[in-house]
Scaffold this motif. Structure first.
Motif, PDB file in Angstrom:
ATOM      1  N   ASN A  15       0.803  -1.232   0.000  1.00 48.64           N
ATOM      2  CA  ASN A  15       0.000   0.000   0.000  1.00 48.64           C
ATOM      3  C   ASN A  15       0.836   1.283   0.000  1.00 48.64           C
ATOM      4  O   ASN A  15       0.302   2.373   0.191  1.00 48.64           O
ATOM      5  CB  ASN A  15      -0.981   0.042   1.190  1.00 48.64           C
ATOM      6  N   ILE A  16       2.147   1.139  -0.216  1.00 46.76           N
ATOM      7  CA  ILE A  16       3.007   2.329  -0.276  1.00 46.76           C
ATOM      8  C   ILE A  16       3.497   2.494  -1.717  1.00 46.76           C
ATOM      9  O   ILE A  16       3.900   1.507  -2.351  1.00 46.76           O
ATOM     10  CB  ILE A  16       4.224   2.173   0.663  1.00 46.76           C
ATOM     11  N   ILE A  17       3.454   3.715  -2.222  1.00 46.30           N
ATOM     12  CA  ILE A  17       3.948   3.950  -3.582  1.00 46.30           C
ATOM     13  C   ILE A  17       5.469   3.944  -3.571  1.00 46.30           C
ATOM     14  O   ILE A  17       6.093   4.645  -2.776  1.00 46.30           O
ATOM     15  CB  ILE A  17       3.450   5.310  -4.133  1.00 46.30           C
ATOM     16  N   LEU A  18       6.044   3.150  -4.475  1.00 44.53           N
ATOM     17  CA  LEU A  18       7.509   3.060  -4.550  1.00 44.53           C
ATOM     18  C   LEU A  18       7.966   3.590  -5.897  1.00 44.53           C
ATOM     19  O   LEU A  18       7.475   3.163  -6.941  1.00 44.53           O
ATOM     20  CB  LEU A  18       7.935   1.594  -4.400  1.00 44.53           C
ATOM     21  N   SER A  19       8.915   4.516  -5.865  1.00 42.94           N
ATOM     22  CA  SER A  19       9.428   5.045  -7.127  1.00 42.94           C
ATOM     23  C   SER A  19      10.304   3.989  -7.785  1.00 42.94           C
ATOM     24  O   SER A  19      10.793   3.070  -7.124  1.00 42.94           O
ATOM     25  CB  SER A  19      10.255   6.303  -6.868  1.00 42.94           C
ATOM     26  N   LYS A  20      10.507   4.137  -9.090  1.00 42.21           N
ATOM     27  CA  LYS A  20      11.379   3.195  -9.806  1.00 42.21           C
ATOM     28  C   LYS A  20      12.774   3.203  -9.190  1.00 42.21           C
ATOM     29  O   LYS A  20      13.414   2.164  -9.063  1.00 42.21           O
ATOM     30  CB  LYS A  20      11.503   3.618 -11.273  1.00 42.21           C
ATOM     31  N   GLU A  21      13.253   4.385  -8.824  1.00 43.61           N
ATOM     32  CA  GLU A  21      14.598   4.500  -8.253  1.00 43.61           C
ATOM     33  C   GLU A  21      14.695   3.696  -6.962  1.00 43.61           C
ATOM     34  O   GLU A  21      15.665   2.987  -6.729  1.00 43.61           O
ATOM     35  CB  GLU A  21      14.943   5.966  -7.949  1.00 43.61           C
ATOM     36  N   ALA A  66      -9.418  -8.811  -7.949  1.00 45.31           N
ATOM     37  CA  ALA A  66      -8.911  -7.441  -8.018  1.00 45.31           C
ATOM     38  C   ALA A  66      -7.458  -7.445  -8.485  1.00 45.31           C
ATOM     39  O   ALA A  66      -6.692  -8.342  -8.132  1.00 45.31           O
ATOM     40  CB  ALA A  66      -9.001  -6.805  -6.636  1.00 45.31           C
ATOM     41  N   LYS A  67      -7.078  -6.441  -9.275  1.00 49.00           N
ATOM     42  CA  LYS A  67      -5.678  -6.298  -9.665  1.00 49.00           C
ATOM     43  C   LYS A  67      -4.893  -5.790  -8.451  1.00 49.00           C
ATOM     44  O   LYS A  67      -5.296  -4.825  -7.809  1.00 49.00           O
ATOM     45  CB  LYS A  67      -5.544  -5.286 -10.805  1.00 49.00           C
ATOM     46  N   LEU A  68      -3.799  -6.452  -8.172  1.00 51.23           N
ATOM     47  CA  LEU A  68      -3.037  -6.082  -6.975  1.00 51.23           C
ATOM     48  C   LEU A  68      -1.961  -5.043  -7.267  1.00 51.23           C
ATOM     49  O   LEU A  68      -1.682  -4.167  -6.460  1.00 51.23           O
ATOM     50  CB  LEU A  68      -2.403  -7.336  -6.359  1.00 51.23           C
ATOM     51  N   ILE A  69      -1.307  -5.164  -8.425  1.00 57.59           N
ATOM     52  CA  ILE A  69      -0.206  -4.235  -8.738  1.00 57.59           C
ATOM     53  C   ILE A  69      -0.770  -3.006  -9.449  1.00 57.59           C
ATOM     54  O   ILE A  69      -1.439  -3.123 -10.470  1.00 57.59           O
ATOM     55  CB  ILE A  69       0.858  -4.910  -9.619  1.00 57.59           C
ATOM     56  N   LYS A  70      -0.511  -1.864  -8.867  1.00 62.91           N
ATOM     57  CA  LYS A  70      -1.033  -0.619  -9.429  1.00 62.91           C
ATOM     58  C   LYS A  70       0.104   0.255  -9.938  1.00 62.91           C
ATOM     59  O   LYS A  70       1.151   0.350  -9.293  1.00 62.91           O
ATOM     60  CB  LYS A  70      -1.773   0.190  -8.356  1.00 62.91           C
ATOM     61  N   THR A  71      -0.146   0.901 -11.053  1.00 64.02           N
ATOM     62  CA  THR A  71       0.791   1.910 -11.538  1.00 64.02           C
ATOM     63  C   THR A  71       0.271   3.259 -11.065  1.00 64.02           C
ATOM     64  O   THR A  71      -0.909   3.550 -11.238  1.00 64.02           O
ATOM     65  CB  THR A  71       0.833   1.928 -13.080  1.00 64.02           C
ATOM     66  N   VAL A  72       1.126   4.034 -10.441  1.00 62.74           N
ATOM     67  CA  VAL A  72       0.719   5.375 -10.034  1.00 62.74           C
ATOM     68  C   VAL A  72       1.480   6.340 -10.937  1.00 62.74           C
ATOM     69  O   VAL A  72       2.675   6.557 -10.749  1.00 62.74           O
ATOM     70  CB  VAL A  72       1.043   5.638  -8.551  1.00 62.74           C
ATOM     71  N   ARG A  73       0.799   6.817 -11.967  1.00 65.56           N
ATOM     72  CA  ARG A  73       1.482   7.603 -13.007  1.00 65.56           C
ATOM     73  C   ARG A  73       2.316   8.740 -12.446  1.00 65.56           C
ATOM     74  O   ARG A  73       1.851   9.504 -11.618  1.00 65.56           O
ATOM     75  CB  ARG A  73       0.474   8.163 -14.006  1.00 65.56           C
ATOM     76  N   GLY A  74       3.538   8.814 -12.936  1.00 65.89           N
ATOM     77  CA  GLY A  74       4.434   9.884 -12.510  1.00 65.89           C
ATOM     78  C   GLY A  74       5.111   9.612 -11.180  1.00 65.89           C
ATOM     79  O   GLY A  74       6.032  10.316 -10.793  1.00 65.89           O
ATOM     80  N   GLY A  82       5.218   5.910  -9.508  1.00 67.74           N
ATOM     81  CA  GLY A  82       5.827   4.591  -9.437  1.00 67.74           C
ATOM     82  C   GLY A  82       4.788   3.499  -9.341  1.00 67.74           C
ATOM     83  O   GLY A  82       3.762   3.556 -10.022  1.00 67.74           O
ATOM     84  N   TYR A  83       5.042   2.537  -8.460  1.00 66.81           N
ATOM     85  CA  TYR A  83       4.157   1.382  -8.368  1.00 66.81           C
ATOM     86  C   TYR A  83       3.855   1.069  -6.910  1.00 66.81           C
ATOM     87  O   TYR A  83       4.592   1.427  -6.012  1.00 66.81           O
ATOM     88  CB  TYR A  83       4.846   0.152  -8.977  1.00 66.81           C
ATOM     89  N   LYS A  84       2.763   0.329  -6.733  1.00 64.79           N
ATOM     90  CA  LYS A  84       2.499  -0.203  -5.393  1.00 64.79           C
ATOM     91  C   LYS A  84       1.687  -1.482  -5.524  1.00 64.79           C
ATOM     92  O   LYS A  84       1.026  -1.723  -6.523  1.00 64.79           O
ATOM     93  CB  LYS A  84       1.772   0.797  -4.515  1.00 64.79           C
ATOM     94  N   ILE A  85       1.780  -2.298  -4.495  1.00 65.47           N
ATOM     95  CA  ILE A  85       0.876  -3.445  -4.429  1.00 65.47           C
ATOM     96  C   ILE A  85      -0.167  -3.069  -3.395  1.00 65.47           C
ATOM     97  O   ILE A  85       0.149  -2.540  -2.331  1.00 65.47           O
ATOM     98  CB  ILE A  85       1.627  -4.750  -4.080  1.00 65.47           C
ATOM     99  N   GLU A  86      -1.435  -3.262  -3.765  1.00 61.30           N
ATOM    100  CA  GLU A  86      -2.512  -2.734  -2.932  1.00 61.30           C
ATOM    101  C   GLU A  86      -3.404  -3.851  -2.437  1.00 61.30           C
ATOM    102  O   GLU A  86      -3.858  -4.688  -3.206  1.00 61.30           O
ATOM    103  CB  GLU A  86      -3.338  -1.738  -3.748  1.00 61.30           C
ATOM    104  N   ASP A  87      -3.643  -3.857  -1.159  1.00 61.93           N
ATOM    105  CA  ASP A  87      -4.529  -4.852  -0.549  1.00 61.93           C
ATOM    106  C   ASP A  87      -5.980  -4.476  -0.866  1.00 61.93           C
ATOM    107  O   ASP A  87      -6.443  -3.421  -0.460  1.00 61.93           O
ATOM    108  CB  ASP A  87      -4.299  -4.879   0.969  1.00 61.93           C
ATOM    109  N   PRO A  88      -6.688  -5.343  -1.598  1.00 55.47           N
ATOM    110  CA  PRO A  88      -8.069  -4.997  -1.973  1.00 55.47           C
ATOM    111  C   PRO A  88      -8.998  -4.929  -0.770  1.00 55.47           C
ATOM    112  O   PRO A  88     -10.076  -4.352  -0.847  1.00 55.47           O
ATOM    113  CB  PRO A  88      -8.484  -6.148  -2.904  1.00 55.47           C
ATOM    114  N   ASN A  89      -8.579  -5.497   0.351  1.00 50.52           N
ATOM    115  CA  ASN A  89      -9.455  -5.503   1.534  1.00 50.52           C
ATOM    116  C   ASN A  89      -9.246  -4.293   2.432  1.00 50.52           C
ATOM    117  O   ASN A  89      -9.858  -4.192   3.487  1.00 50.52           O
ATOM    118  CB  ASN A  89      -9.236  -6.773   2.362  1.00 50.52           C
ATOM    119  N   VAL A  90      -8.356  -3.403   2.048  1.00 53.74           N
ATOM    120  CA  VAL A  90      -8.081  -2.259   2.932  1.00 53.74           C
ATOM    121  C   VAL A  90      -8.842  -1.025   2.437  1.00 53.74           C
ATOM    122  O   VAL A  90      -8.915  -0.792   1.251  1.00 53.74           O
ATOM    123  CB  VAL A  90      -6.564  -1.951   2.989  1.00 53.74           C
TER     124      VAL A  90
END
Ligand code: CA
Length: 227
Positions: A166-172, A209-217, A219-227
Motif C-alpha cells: 500500500n506504499i507507492i515506490l518510485s522506480k529508483e 482485483a488487480k493487486l499491482i497498481k501503476t501510479v502515473r508519474g 511509481g508502483y504499489k501493491i494494494e490490498d483490496p481488503n483495505v
C-alpha cells in the motif's frame, strides 16, 4: 533485499555473493574499507556483512562511523578465529551480530534472516496481500490457493512490493533495493519486471482485483483490496 559485503578476501566475498544471489538477494561487494564505507553511506542497503580486518578503514571504524551518523542498518561482523577480544569490541561498536571464520554459508544465511526478522525491522517471513501469499523462507508464492512460479528477480521484486504494501515506490527506490550496483539497468527495466509479475499474479486471476497498481508519474504499489 539488498546486501553489501565489505571483505578484502575476494574468494570469501565472491562466494558469499554467489550464495546470497541464489537466495534472491541483490548483492554488492567492496574489497576495501574505503569503498565499503562510501557505498554504505551513499546507498540504501538492507544489511551489511562487514569484515573486521580491512585495508583502508577497518570494520570496527566503519561500524562506529555509521552508527555515529545515525545509520542503524543491521551489520554482521566477520572475524578471524583468534580475534575473540575484537569480537566484543565489534559488538560494542554497534554491530548486531558476529561470525567467526571459517563459517558455513547456511550459518551466515540463518544470521542474516534472523537480523532481517528482528522486531525492530518488522520483517516477517510470511507476507500477503489479499489472497496472494508469499513465504520468503521457502520461496513459495500462491494466489487463491494456486501456486505461482517466479524467477529469482521477480520474487525479489514482489517481496519488496509486499514488504511495502500500500506504499507507492518510485522506480529508483525499487532499483535500489532489488538490483545491485553492477546490474545493467535500462530505463524500462522496472516496467518490464512489473509486467512479468502482472502476467503471473494478476492476469491469470481475471475475476479478482488487480493487486499491482501503476501510479502515473510516481511509481508502483501493491494494494490490498481488503483495505
Ligand atoms: Ca580481512
Amino acid at each position: 533485499m539488498r546486501i553489501l559485503i565489505i571483505e578484502d578476501e575476494h574468494k570469501i566475498a565472491n562466494s558469499i555473493k554467489q550464495g546470497l544471489e541464489q537466495e534472491g538477494f541483490a548483492v554488492d561487494i567492496a574489497y576495501n574499507g574505503l569503498d565499503g564505507y562510501d557505498l554504505a553511506s551513499a546507498e540504501d542497503y538492507d544489511l551489511i556483512i562487514l569484515d573486521l580486518m580491512l585495508p583502508g578503514i577497518n570494520g570496527m571504524d566503519i561500524c562506529t562511523n555509521l552508527r555515529k551518523r545515525e545509520n542503524h542498518i543491521p551489520i554482521i561482523m566477520l572475524t578471524a578465529k583468534n580475534e575473540t577480544e575484537d569480537k566484543v569490541l565489534g559488538l560494542n561498536t554497534g554491530a548486531d551480530d558476529y561470525l567467526s571464520k571459517p563459517f558455513s554459508f547456511t550459518e551466515l544465511l540463518a544470521r542474516i534472516r534472523a537480523l532481517l526478522r528482528r522486531p525492530n525491522t518488522l520483517i516477517p517471513n510470511k507476507l500477503e496481500c489479499g489472497d496472494l501469499k508469499m513465504n520468503s523462507q521457502d520461496f513459495s508464492v500462491s494466489r487463491d490457493g494456486k501456486e505461482i512460479i517466479l524467477s529469482r528477480k521477480e520474487f525479489s521484486l514482489l517481496e519488496y512490493l509486499l514488504r511495502n504494501k500500500n506504499i507507492i515506490l518510485s522506480k529508483e527506490k525499487i532499483i535500489d533495493h532489488v538490483w545491485n550496483y553492477d546490474s545493467d539497468i535500462l530505463p524500462n527495466t522496472v516496467e518490464v519486471y512489473i509486467g512479468y509479475l502482472r502476467n503471473k499474479i494478476d492476469k491469470p486471476f481475471r475475476s479478482k482485483a488487480k493487486l499491482i497498481k501503476t501510479v502515473r508519474g510516481f511509481g508502483y504499489k501493491i494494494e490490498d483490496p481488503n483495505v
